[in-house]
Design an enzyme around this catalytic site. Sequence first.
Site, PDB file in Angstrom:
ATOM      1  N   ARG A 132      18.976  38.860  38.032  1.00 43.22           N
ATOM      2  CA  ARG A 132      18.345  38.444  36.722  1.00 43.22           C
ATOM      3  C   ARG A 132      18.984  38.604  35.480  1.00 43.22           C
ATOM      4  NH1 ARG A 132      13.564  43.065  36.077  1.00 43.22           N
ATOM      5  NH2 ARG A 132      15.401  44.150  35.052  1.00 43.22           N
ATOM      6  N   LYS A 181       7.546  44.956  40.016  1.00 39.98           N
ATOM      7  CA  LYS A 181       6.248  45.446  39.537  1.00 39.98           C
ATOM      8  C   LYS A 181       5.794  44.388  38.504  1.00 39.98           C
ATOM      9  CE  LYS A 181       8.051  49.146  37.648  1.00 39.98           C
ATOM     10  NZ  LYS A 181       9.303  49.137  37.812  1.00 39.98           N
ATOM     11  N   ARG A 196       5.590  56.514  32.812  1.00 41.58           N
ATOM     12  CA  ARG A 196       7.098  56.693  33.385  1.00 41.58           C
ATOM     13  C   ARG A 196       7.489  58.236  33.256  1.00 41.58           C
ATOM     14  NH1 ARG A 196       9.087  51.480  32.875  1.00 41.58           N
ATOM     15  NH2 ARG A 196      11.528  51.058  33.243  1.00 41.58           N
ATOM     16  N   ARG A 225      18.999  39.809  30.266  1.00 42.17           N
ATOM     17  CA  ARG A 225      18.512  41.029  29.437  1.00 42.17           C
ATOM     18  C   ARG A 225      19.855  41.849  29.121  1.00 42.17           C
ATOM     19  NH1 ARG A 225      13.312  43.602  32.388  1.00 42.17           N
ATOM     20  NH2 ARG A 225      14.691  45.563  31.999  1.00 42.17           N
ATOM     21  N   ARG A 236      19.596  53.473  34.501  1.00 41.25           N
ATOM     22  CA  ARG A 236      17.948  53.325  34.938  1.00 41.25           C
ATOM     23  C   ARG A 236      17.726  53.842  36.294  1.00 41.25           C
ATOM     24  NH1 ARG A 236      18.099  47.382  33.580  1.00 41.25           N
ATOM     25  NH2 ARG A 236      16.014  47.289  34.196  1.00 41.25           N
TER      26      ARG A 236
END
Length: 188
Positions: free
Chosen positions: A127, A13, A88, A133, A144
Amino acid sequence: MNIVLLGAPGAGKGTQGDILAGKLGVSKIATGDLLRAAVKEGTPLGKQAQEYMNKGELVPDDVILGIVEEKLASRDAAKGVIMDGFPRTIAQAEAVDDLLSARGSRVDKVVTFDVPDGELVIRMLGRAQVDGRSDDTPDTIRKRLEVYRSETAPLISYYKRQSVVTSIDATGTIDDVAGRVESALADL
Ligand code: ADP
């Protein structure tokens, strides 16, 4: 034109939101980016949010609404906004509807990004190696995805009731997906 990009973590996204914001000349509201900036600056908000983020849990709705309300009400947002990673939860979606309808506007389109779970995990682990991250660890990723299914996926039905949903296959190259996003918005 107000557009919501909806999909699991790792669905792409953010990447597509940036491309789209550039094409349409509107701003993007990405709550994940706003929260990460607050964490980096060490603000009270950042400190509060970090605990939730590192566990893969959602930051409470009132905190999120506190940071987006002003942005949604800004003069800049009157042209339209792209919402990435927000809303969300159903409560956040209802708050967005209220804020927008107060100025005679609405969510015009929700594009849902479909990516198989296995691919999502591979993308997030990849990633993690690139930009480190702190919430891209295997346990947090699992959490998540779970939170996405239970808290965020119900938004698809919520917006289907408003007849604004278009789903796209979000696998393939960035350009492939950008083309599908553009087609999804063709009727606006
Ligand atoms: P991703 O979509 O890859 O999970 P984001 O950058 O959108 O990443 O969000 C990272 C984390 O920030 C989430 O796991 C959550 O803890 C928090 N967060 C971001 N946006 C919201 C939101 N709208 N409501 C609650 N928590 C949020």
